[in-house]
Design a protein around this motif. Structure first.
Motif, PDB file in Angstrom:
ATOM      1  N   LYS A 193       4.081  16.028  -1.467  1.00  0.00           N
ATOM      2  CA  LYS A 193       2.811  15.797  -1.373  1.00  0.00           C
ATOM      3  C   LYS A 193       2.507  14.193  -0.973  1.00  0.00           C
ATOM      4  CE  LYS A 193      -1.390  15.931  -4.504  1.00  0.00           C
ATOM      5  NZ  LYS A 193      -1.942  17.144  -3.960  1.00  0.00           N
ATOM      6  N   ALA A 194       3.341  13.524  -1.480  1.00  0.00           N
ATOM      7  CA  ALA A 194       3.321  12.006  -0.948  1.00  0.00           C
ATOM      8  C   ALA A 194       3.383  11.960   0.587  1.00  0.00           C
ATOM      9  CB  ALA A 194       4.269  11.135  -1.888  1.00  0.00           C
ATOM     10  N   THR A 195       4.281  12.538   1.114  1.00  0.00           N
ATOM     11  CA  THR A 195       4.710  12.627   2.418  1.00  0.00           C
ATOM     12  C   THR A 195       3.481  13.249   3.089  1.00  0.00           C
ATOM     13  OG1 THR A 195       7.037  12.915   1.974  1.00  0.00           O
ATOM     14  CG2 THR A 195       6.306  13.281   4.094  1.00  0.00           C
ATOM     15  N   SER A 196       2.755  14.262   2.642  1.00  0.00           N
ATOM     16  CA  SER A 196       1.640  14.890   3.381  1.00  0.00           C
ATOM     17  C   SER A 196       0.300  13.589   3.496  1.00  0.00           C
ATOM     18  CB  SER A 196       1.116  15.890   2.874  1.00  0.00           C
ATOM     19  OG  SER A 196      -0.079  16.342   3.126  1.00  0.00           O
ATOM     20  N   TYR A 197       0.264  12.841   2.443  1.00  0.00           N
ATOM     21  CA  TYR A 197      -0.780  11.884   2.321  1.00  0.00           C
ATOM     22  C   TYR A 197      -0.548  10.858   3.528  1.00  0.00           C
ATOM     23  CZ  TYR A 197      -3.774  13.532  -1.344  1.00  0.00           C
ATOM     24  OH  TYR A 197      -4.658  14.125  -2.170  1.00  0.00           O
ATOM     25  N   CYS A 198       1.023  10.240   3.317  1.00  0.00           N
ATOM     26  CA  CYS A 198       1.509   9.393   4.241  1.00  0.00           C
ATOM     27  C   CYS A 198       1.071   9.640   5.870  1.00  0.00           C
ATOM     28  CB  CYS A 198       3.023   9.132   3.879  1.00  0.00           C
ATOM     29  SG  CYS A 198       3.884   7.997   5.178  1.00  0.00           S
ATOM     30  N   ASP A 199       1.479  10.957   6.073  1.00  0.00           N
ATOM     31  CA  ASP A 199       1.388  11.195   7.434  1.00  0.00           C
ATOM     32  C   ASP A 199      -0.058  11.318   7.847  1.00  0.00           C
ATOM     33  OD1 ASP A 199       4.190  11.780   7.846  1.00  0.00           O
ATOM     34  OD2 ASP A 199       3.977  14.080   7.382  1.00  0.00           O
ATOM     35  N   LYS A 200      -1.067  11.590   7.024  1.00  0.00           N
ATOM     36  CA  LYS A 200      -2.532  11.491   7.194  1.00  0.00           C
ATOM     37  C   LYS A 200      -3.030  10.285   7.274  1.00  0.00           C
ATOM     38  CE  LYS A 200      -3.152  16.320   5.384  1.00  0.00           C
ATOM     39  NZ  LYS A 200      -1.884  16.775   5.014  1.00  0.00           N
ATOM     40  N   LEU A 201      -2.492   9.346   6.305  1.00  0.00           N
ATOM     41  CA  LEU A 201      -3.243   7.934   6.190  1.00  0.00           C
ATOM     42  C   LEU A 201      -2.383   6.776   7.248  1.00  0.00           C
ATOM     43  CD1 LEU A 201      -3.992   7.655   2.380  1.00  0.00           C
ATOM     44  CD2 LEU A 201      -5.613   7.593   4.479  1.00  0.00           C
ATOM     45  N   LYS A 202      -1.230   7.528   7.878  1.00  0.00           N
ATOM     46  CA  LYS A 202      -0.383   6.710   8.655  1.00  0.00           C
ATOM     47  C   LYS A 202       0.121   5.504   7.927  1.00  0.00           C
ATOM     48  CE  LYS A 202      -1.516   9.574  11.867  1.00  0.00           C
ATOM     49  NZ  LYS A 202      -0.730  10.501  12.516  1.00  0.00           N
ATOM     50  N   CYS A 203       0.874   5.506   6.734  1.00  0.00           N
ATOM     51  CA  CYS A 203       1.192   4.542   6.170  1.00  0.00           C
ATOM     52  C   CYS A 203       2.588   4.630   5.597  1.00  0.00           C
ATOM     53  CB  CYS A 203       0.351   4.047   4.921  1.00  0.00           C
ATOM     54  SG  CYS A 203      -0.023   5.453   3.902  1.00  0.00           S
ATOM     55  N   GLY A 204       3.248   3.808   4.779  1.00  0.00           N
ATOM     56  CA  GLY A 204       4.557   3.994   4.233  1.00  0.00           C
ATOM     57  C   GLY A 204       4.601   4.768   2.915  1.00  0.00           C
ATOM     58  N   VAL A 205       5.809   5.056   2.447  1.00  0.00           N
ATOM     59  CA  VAL A 205       5.900   5.954   1.255  1.00  0.00           C
ATOM     60  C   VAL A 205       7.054   5.347   0.475  1.00  0.00           C
ATOM     61  CG1 VAL A 205       7.886   7.521   2.358  1.00  0.00           C
ATOM     62  CG2 VAL A 205       6.265   8.491   0.713  1.00  0.00           C
ATOM     63  N   ALA A 206       6.739   5.665  -0.866  1.00  0.00           N
ATOM     64  CA  ALA A 206       7.819   4.948  -1.709  1.00  0.00           C
ATOM     65  C   ALA A 206       7.665   6.017  -2.929  1.00  0.00           C
ATOM     66  CB  ALA A 206       7.369   3.713  -2.457  1.00  0.00           C
ATOM     67  N   LEU A 238      12.916   3.908 -15.505  1.00  0.00           N
ATOM     68  CA  LEU A 238      12.242   3.894 -14.149  1.00  0.00           C
ATOM     69  C   LEU A 238      12.788   2.967 -12.824  1.00  0.00           C
ATOM     70  CD1 LEU A 238       8.532   4.048 -15.406  1.00  0.00           C
ATOM     71  CD2 LEU A 238      10.128   6.071 -14.588  1.00  0.00           C
ATOM     72  N   SER A 239      12.966   3.320 -11.796  1.00  0.00           N
ATOM     73  CA  SER A 239      13.152   2.473 -10.558  1.00  0.00           C
ATOM     74  C   SER A 239      12.274   2.922  -9.495  1.00  0.00           C
ATOM     75  CB  SER A 239      14.739   2.606 -10.158  1.00  0.00           C
ATOM     76  OG  SER A 239      14.900   3.935  -9.994  1.00  0.00           O
ATOM     77  N   LEU A 240      12.179   2.089  -8.671  1.00  0.00           N
ATOM     78  CA  LEU A 240      11.363   2.270  -7.442  1.00  0.00           C
ATOM     79  C   LEU A 240      12.144   2.184  -5.889  1.00  0.00           C
ATOM     80  CD1 LEU A 240       8.324   2.821  -6.356  1.00  0.00           C
ATOM     81  CD2 LEU A 240       8.263   0.113  -6.007  1.00  0.00           C
ATOM     82  N   VAL A 241      12.028   3.292  -5.270  1.00  0.00           N
ATOM     83  CA  VAL A 241      12.760   3.201  -3.890  1.00  0.00           C
ATOM     84  C   VAL A 241      11.421   3.076  -2.925  1.00  0.00           C
ATOM     85  CG1 VAL A 241      14.015   4.534  -2.371  1.00  0.00           C
ATOM     86  CG2 VAL A 241      14.414   4.579  -4.868  1.00  0.00           C
ATOM     87  N   GLY A 242      11.575   1.986  -2.392  1.00  0.00           N
ATOM     88  CA  GLY A 242      10.482   1.580  -1.288  1.00  0.00           C
ATOM     89  C   GLY A 242      10.020   0.338  -1.719  1.00  0.00           C
ATOM     90  N   ASP A 243       9.302  -0.421  -0.478  1.00  0.00           N
ATOM     91  CA  ASP A 243       8.777  -1.630  -0.652  1.00  0.00           C
ATOM     92  C   ASP A 243       7.412  -1.810  -0.893  1.00  0.00           C
ATOM     93  OD1 ASP A 243       8.392  -4.492  -0.577  1.00  0.00           O
ATOM     94  OD2 ASP A 243       8.627  -4.630   1.376  1.00  0.00           O
ATOM     95  N   VAL A 244       6.543  -2.304  -1.953  1.00  0.00           N
ATOM     96  CA  VAL A 244       5.206  -2.305  -2.163  1.00  0.00           C
ATOM     97  C   VAL A 244       4.696  -3.519  -2.228  1.00  0.00           C
ATOM     98  CG1 VAL A 244       5.129   0.007  -3.284  1.00  0.00           C
ATOM     99  CG2 VAL A 244       5.342  -1.962  -4.710  1.00  0.00           C
ATOM    100  N   SER A 245       5.347  -4.580  -2.009  1.00  0.00           N
ATOM    101  CA  SER A 245       5.231  -5.985  -2.086  1.00  0.00           C
ATOM    102  C   SER A 245       4.135  -6.345  -1.308  1.00  0.00           C
ATOM    103  CB  SER A 245       6.440  -6.975  -1.533  1.00  0.00           C
ATOM    104  OG  SER A 245       6.125  -8.156  -1.778  1.00  0.00           O
TER     105      SER A 245
END
Length: 352
Positions: A193-206, A238-245
């Motif tokens: 689902k996150a990947t789908s939103y990412c494709d439509k908004l043209k942004c990164g994913v974590a 909990l851990s995060l894979v991806g950069d949100v800085s």
């Protein structure tokens, strides 16, 4: 695009009442039923659904549904068991009154999270599916099912609409710096689902991995009662894979029920440098103290649709925003009634 389709069909839809369409509603979400009826250009069917003195559900349909195409709009709320009984009796009343077809429109399908066996539990959603099938429904329309595989539990056609068709434009219109966003999957199961939103908004994913503290406490309680699996005793943090800085974090999920896990996710993202945290979900159950917890948290805003009524929750938190999905339900109903393809709805969603 969806609005133009509705406008072009308005004159045809206005005649649906005389030519065979009836829209009935239970008591779960009268406001959504009213919005859909207005968009269709027809009045709601004349039906009274109530609990009598001994708490039994009674349905009285005060107009003929014989040989009509009946659409029953009922969703899942906190009064979930009553909602289901209202729906089943409405279906059965239409079936025994020889309706030509019965389509159930249930934006939030209750019991959908109970879709797998855990220890000695049962797959409750299969029971709900069987009840809807056997009572007389011919088709079911829902939105963002908890698992798309749930369609396989039904022996009737199921249309699983996507709320992203309306949520994505809402994000673009109301989050001015959405181009600097990262879509965050609340857990690995939500990654598609996150990947789908990412494709439509043209942004990164974590993606967030690990076990939330509220889940860990539930596992610990289960362990103390002797019912826990051996693996649950070693739940990873909990851990995060991806950069949100320096980014906006938009956490996505299907259902927002309790708020503790979302608040914990927001705190993690803030600690990793996100300067705003939005939470986006289709079904805003917002149970218990969720509104007040959200109001006091690091979450900037919670965006949900009106598949489930949550007016009282919005009064307790100004951070909750609502996306109206009545236009999408209306177009689905219109296309089913006129025996038109539903594919265009999904095709346009992919092109947003």
């Amino acid at each position: 695009v969806l609005s133009s389709l509705l406008i072009s069909s308005l004159l045809v839809s206005a005649m649906d009442r005389s030519s065979g369409m009836i829209l009935l509603s239970g008591n779960s979400h009268p406001e959504l039923s009213r919005l859909v009826a207005e968009r269709l250009g027809i009045p709601l069917g004349d039906a009274v659904v109530y609990n009598n003195t001994c708490s039994e559900t009674t349905v009285n349909i005060k107009e003929s549904v014989r040989s009509k195409h009946v659409f029953i709009l009922q969703t899942g709320t906190k009064n979930v068991n009553n909602d289901i009984m209202e729906l089943l009796i409405l279906i059965y009343a239409c079936r025994t009154s020889t309706a030509k077809s019965i389509t159930v429109v249930i934006p939030y399908l209750p019991y959908s999270k109970q879709c797998r066996v855990v220890r000695r539990s049962s797959i409750a959603i299969k029971l709900i599916a069987d009840l809807i099938d056997k009572t007389g429904a011919c088709r079911l329309v829902s939105m963002d099912l908890y698992k798309k595989e749930l369609q396989g539990f039904f022996s009737i056609p199921v249309d699983n609409l996507r709320a992203s068709h309306l949520i994505i434009p809402f994000i673009k219109q109301n989050i001015s710096d959405f181009k600097n966003a990262v879509i965050v999957a609340k857990n690995p199961e939500v990654l598609p689902k996150a990947t789908s939103y990412c494709d439509k908004l043209k942004c990164g994913v974590a993606v967030i991995h690990g076990t939330y503290s509220c889940e860990r406490q539930a596992q610990q309680a289960s362990s103390e009662s002797g019912n826990a699996d051996s693996e649950s005793a070693m739940s990873p943090p909990l851990s995060l894979v991806g950069d949100v800085s320096g980014k906006i974090a938009i956490v996505v999920d299907n259902i927002i029920d309790e708020a503790h896990s979302f608040v914990e996710a927001a705190e993690l993202l803030k600690s990793r440098g996100a300067y705003k945290v939005y939470v986006v979900g289709t079904h805003g159950l917002l149970s218990g103290d969720a509104p007040s917890i959200i109001e006091e948290s690091a979450i900037t805003q919670v965006i949900v649709t009106n598949t489930v009524p949550h007016d009282l929750q919005k009064m307790r938190s100004h951070k909750i925003r609502t996306v109206d999905i009545s236009s999408l339900l209306c177009e689905a109903i219109r296309r089913i009634y006129h025996n038109e393809s539903m594919g265009i709805l999904f095709k346009e969603m992919q092109e947003l």
